[in-house]
Scaffold this active site. Structure first.
Site, mmCIF file in Angstrom:
data_model
loop_
_atom_site.group_PDB
_atom_site.id
_atom_site.type_symbol
_atom_site.label_atom_id
_atom_site.label_comp_id
_atom_site.label_asym_id
_atom_site.label_seq_id
_atom_site.Cartn_x
_atom_site.Cartn_y
_atom_site.Cartn_z
ATOM 1 N N ARG A 75 10.278 25.367 32.395
ATOM 2 C CA ARG A 75 10.401 25.470 33.852
ATOM 3 C C ARG A 75 9.207 24.849 34.547
ATOM 4 O O ARG A 75 8.070 25.141 34.197
ATOM 5 C CB ARG A 75 10.547 26.945 34.259
ATOM 6 N N ARG A 101 3.881 33.776 34.278
ATOM 7 C CA ARG A 101 4.626 32.626 34.782
ATOM 8 C C ARG A 101 4.116 31.370 34.099
ATOM 9 O O ARG A 101 3.051 30.858 34.430
ATOM 10 C CB ARG A 101 4.467 32.528 36.306
ATOM 11 N N GLU A 136 9.742 41.443 36.833
ATOM 12 C CA GLU A 136 11.077 41.065 36.365
ATOM 13 C C GLU A 136 11.046 40.552 34.928
ATOM 14 O O GLU A 136 10.283 39.659 34.596
ATOM 15 C CB GLU A 136 11.644 39.976 37.291
ATOM 16 N N SER A 157 17.648 39.336 34.002
ATOM 17 C CA SER A 157 18.482 39.093 35.158
ATOM 18 C C SER A 157 19.925 38.901 34.690
ATOM 19 O O SER A 157 20.204 38.028 33.882
ATOM 20 C CB SER A 157 17.982 37.851 35.887
ATOM 21 N N ARG A 197 6.734 36.709 28.106
ATOM 22 C CA ARG A 197 6.630 37.618 29.252
ATOM 23 C C ARG A 197 6.830 39.068 28.791
ATOM 24 O O ARG A 197 6.146 39.972 29.264
ATOM 25 C CB ARG A 197 7.623 37.285 30.356
#
Length: 482
Positions: A305, A320, A404, A407, A448
RNA sequence: GGAGGGGUGGCUGAGCGGUUGAAAGCAGCAGACUUGAAAUCUGCCGUGGGGCUUGUCCUCACCAGGAGUUCGAAUCUCCUCCCCUCCGCCA
């Protein structure tokens, strides 16, 4: 992609949906293009039908005449030739009329299609309306026995927590300096037990979905064609989030003379930001048998990403980053709302079960309309408790916060329509092809996930306790120590 | 990287300029036979778009994708993409 026919019949529903999602698209413009295209098509088709009819009438005669000319001589041949020419000219004026309309239709299509790809799927009526993530609604909370969210970490555990960055440093689980040296900001290297823990949680999560819940494990390409990105709905809206391998622009000195220095492959490739792209792409352009459904796939893949637009946000640590690995689950089922909804719940349930087995406190959030992407009708996020995150207290230590980690999206046929993924269904004598429904959810994304893992399982002595289910994946180790 | 061979319906596979949206087989569906099933026989059986008179209706497009030749293209020409085989290189 949404159904153009539905849009035509009920434009207000789609306008309201786009507004609720805070996505700007000119639906009226699309409708005007559509209207225009249809009327042009009707005209062209009528003309073409007429042309076809004439062809069928005169075709055999033309054949006969052409044959006769070969045999005939002089005046006879000239006469036949004249007859033949007349026959040939009949359909030609129709042809030129059609030729005038066709470019008009062709000119409308690129923008019409581009607009259509941008129309978001309207959120479901039971999704709370809100502008952004701050309006998401907590629907559930879970913590292992003995952990109380209303108390501080210290009150719960009897010592002050370290952040994952501190733990990682003290236990030599990662090397950020060298990661950055190699690959720039948001890069890292997992070292020693850090790498082993990373692989262990990924493997545990994959086995959990496969052995316990019957998902089929498959590998996926992470380097894919643009078609797969558009089909899964990550393009055009998320183009700036994906790394682009511009193979067509590659300069190859050996090929310089022929193609002006361009000597790369024939098409560009993109690095996928989630295994969902590969999993959903597997059956792109296929008509599946109803009996095959539901398809339940799990993969573990490296995700890339760019994090464009996130400059300065979460720059430190493992939160991140540009590259990580993720176990992803996907379900492709029949076009039935009740079934879709049931799978959504189940897929969230698997994650809850997984987090409980690893004793990670977490909560479920119902995302509001403004937090949904273009492709989902409904989305539930799972946030894990991260004691080393959040606002700082008076001593300058973080107070803990949810972050988070998962999802879960419910997409109806939005994605499968773009991917042209259908199944055949029979009702009596009639068979019908229908676009499938699709859903996806994270199973576990690491590193993460390592953040809540380390921060929640840290001990007063600075070691990390390994919950029992994970020990077999770490050669039986029950803790990580310096 | 070099040299060849191919891409046709859910699948296999014919067709290589004129009712070919496409033979045949397999799969599927319906019916007959059967106590039931199997076997057998008969029939049906591609996808997408548009129209309105919403009908066992009309119409257009689609034989990898695009452009062209032709009165007419799955069939001929060009370009692109993809796959396969052999050689070279390589984890």
């Amino acid at each position: 992609m949404i159904d153009l026919r539905q849009l035509r019949e009920n434009p207000d529903r789609f306008k309201a949906g786009a507004k609720a999602k805070n996505i700007h698209v000119d639906i009226d413009r699309l409708l005007a293009f559509d209207e225009n295209r249809r009327s042009l098509m009707t005209r062209a088709e009528g003309l073409r039908a007429e042309q076809k009819r004439l062809e069928k009438e005169s075709g055999p005669q033309i054949g006969k005449l052409a044959g006769a000319i070969k045999k005939a001589t002089g005046d006879e041949a000239a006469k036949l030739q004249a007859e033949l020419d007349e026959l040939k000219t009949k359909p030609s004026h129709l042809k030129s009329e059609i030729a005038a309309i066709e470019p008009q239709i062709a000119a409308l299509e690129p923008e019409l299609n581009a607009l259509l790809l941008q129309i978001p799927l309207p959120p479901d009526a039971d999704v709370p309306v809100g502008a952004g993530s701050e309006a998401n609604v907590e629907i559930k909370r879970w913590a292992p026995r003995g952990f109380d969210f209303t108390k501080s970490f210290e009150a719960n555990r009897g010592f002050k927590p370290k952040t994952h960055q501190e733990l990682v440093k003290d236990l030599k689980l990662a090397d950020f300096e060298r990661g950055v040296k190699l690959a720039g900001t948001r890069s890292y290297i997992l070292t020693g037990m850090g790498m082993r823990l990373h692989m262990a949680v990924l493997r545990y999560a994959t086995d959990f979905m496969t052995d316990k819940h019957g998902f089929t494990p498959i590998s996926v390409p992470v380097l894919v064609r643009e078609e797969a990105m558009v089909g899964t709905g990550f393009f055009p809206a998320g183009r700036e989030q994906a790394y682009h391998i511009a193979e067509t622009q590659r300069r190859n000195p050996d090929a310089a003379d022929e193609k002006g220095g361009v000597g790369g492959a024939s098409h560009d490739l993109y690095l996928t930001g989630t295994g969902e792209v590969g999993l959903m792409g597997v059956h792109m352009n296929e008509i599946l048998d109803e009996a095959q459904l539901p398809l339940r796939y799990v993969t573990v893949s490296t995700c890339f990403r760019r994090e464009a637009g996130a400059a300065g946000k979460d720059t430190a640590g493992l939160y991140r980053i540009h590259q990580f690995d993720k176990v992803e689950q996907v379900v492709i089922c029949k076009a039935d709302e009740a079934e879709s909804r049931a799978w959504h719940k189940k897929m969230i349930g698997y994650v809850e079960e997984l987090l409980q087995s690893l004793e990670i406190p977490h909560r479920l959030l119902q995302c509001c309309t403004g937090d949904l992407g273009p492709k989902n009708a409904d989305m539930i996020d799972v946030e894990s408790w991260m004691p080393g995150r959040g606002e700082l207290d008076k001593d300058g230590r973080p107070q803990g916060a949810f972050g988070e980690t998962h999802s879960a999206s419910r997409l109806y046929d939005y994605q499968c329509r773009r991917l042209n993924m259908r199944y055949r269904t029979r009702s009596g004598e009639k068979t019908e092809t229908v676009f499938c429904h699709s859903l996806n959810n994270t199973v576990l994304a690491s590193p993460r996930f390592i953040i809540p893992f380390l921060e929640n399982h840290q001990q007063a002595d600075g070691s990390i306790r390994i919950p029992a289910p994970l020990r077999p994946y770490l050669n039986g180790a029950d803790s990580i120590r310096a």
